[in-house]
Design an enzyme around this catalytic site. Sequence first.
Site, PDB file in Angstrom:
ATOM      1  N   HIS A   1      -3.719   7.326  -5.422  1.00  0.00           N
ATOM      2  CA  HIS A   1      -4.666   8.054  -6.268  1.00  0.00           C
ATOM      3  C   HIS A   1      -5.328   6.982  -7.131  1.00  0.00           C
ATOM      4  CE1 HIS A   1      -5.626  11.738  -8.895  1.00  0.00           C
ATOM      5  NE2 HIS A   1      -6.223  10.709  -9.455  1.00  0.00           N
TER       6      HIS A   1
ATOM      7  N   ASP B   1      -6.937  17.909  -0.156  1.00  0.00           N
ATOM      8  CA  ASP B   1      -6.254  17.866  -1.456  1.00  0.00           C
ATOM      9  C   ASP B   1      -6.014  19.293  -1.965  1.00  0.00           C
ATOM     10  OD1 ASP B   1      -5.024  16.915  -3.736  1.00  0.00           O
ATOM     11  OD2 ASP B   1      -6.865  16.281  -4.730  1.00  0.00           O
TER      12      ASP B   1
END
Length: 424
Positions: free
Chosen positions: A174, A305
């Site tokens: 991330h 996601d």
Amino acid sequence: MNLTITNVKRLGSSERESVTIEDGKILGWNLPEDQHGETVDGRGGTIIPALTEPHAHLREPGQTEKEDLASGLAAAAAGGYGNVVCMPNTTPVIDDPAIIRTLQDKAAALGLARLHVSAALTKGQKGEQLAELSALKEAGAVMFTDDGRTNENARVLRLGLEYAGSLGMVVSVHAEDATLRADGVMNEGEVSQALGVPGNPTAAEAARIARDVEIVAWLHERGNSPRLHVQHLSSAAGLERVREAKRRGLPVTCEVSPHHLTLTDEKLRSFDAVYKVAPPLRTQADADALFEGLLDGTVDCIGTDHAPHTRAEKERDLLEAPFGIPYIEVAWPVMYTRFAEKLGLEKLVDLMTAGPARVLGWPEPSLEAGAPADLLVFDPDTERKVNPATFQSKAKFCPYAGETLKGWPVLTVVGGVVAYSSEG
């Protein structure tokens, strides 16, 4: 017993065919009827390999009020996904081989989309000490990531890339600099300034990718074999850092999420936290740049996601509501409706099937005889509005509610077994 799917069309063909499956693999096409066994009508739909989701939050263990394996994998199957990689930021964190085995056993008994578990790179995802990576891989982990948190300690990430590389595993990140992101809840720019809301600049993403790429380059020069995957790219600046890494021949891949391609920070003018996601929705210029990344091959794959929360959580004030957008069961219709013509259907299919497989080091899916029978049949023409009330997911909301889409899944087959049929 064989299973035959009749009345389907392959990409680029108007001919209606049948495909026969035996022992979880494709036996052949247009075989004599005495070999068909049980038959299922594909209703004239287009058949492709089942989709692979490289990035989903299924919330189990410990957060099952948001989602669990049964609801999440049912939602995935309804969305045309045969394979789903779940993220480890659960309660407890997936940093223990026993948790991986428990999840795998539970998912296998459900007969829905196939589960693949990603494990935490560091213990507790605290970014301080590497998890037992070898044991996690042995238990079945397919990826290492501290997703949900950023890797602030560059030395720990360096060690993780080295160790994972020696195991032939990818590290997924991330990519946000937490100090630049600070308390930002949306893209920093004209809209955040107008709303008086803390912003998250694109520099937070680009700077972190640049740092991580240099770590990869340094290890690569020394004969190591790091593999870095950048999750949910959101900005033109971040994409350019990945493009530069690829020009240098570095083992760096990336994914883009449908919401970053189709939604912008303008949606936040409503103060609706359904649109609050990390990294945030950016500008139309960023979305356009990401689409160019699909076209030129910089982007390796599409990952949703999928991040379900309770409705009560998302109805909080924009500053307090959690980050995350759930929509795994409409991701394919969204992408098909918006981009099948602009990208070309074969390219879109590649980004959502073979692309994730290449990132993970798996064999590319195929419709040839002998290939695993993970299949999606979808209706390319019939339009239908998105109705979150009908979702298999526990999250009965999504940013595409009410939008008219086509490309809806008709049938999802996983390992030769029907995991979803739109006829119930």
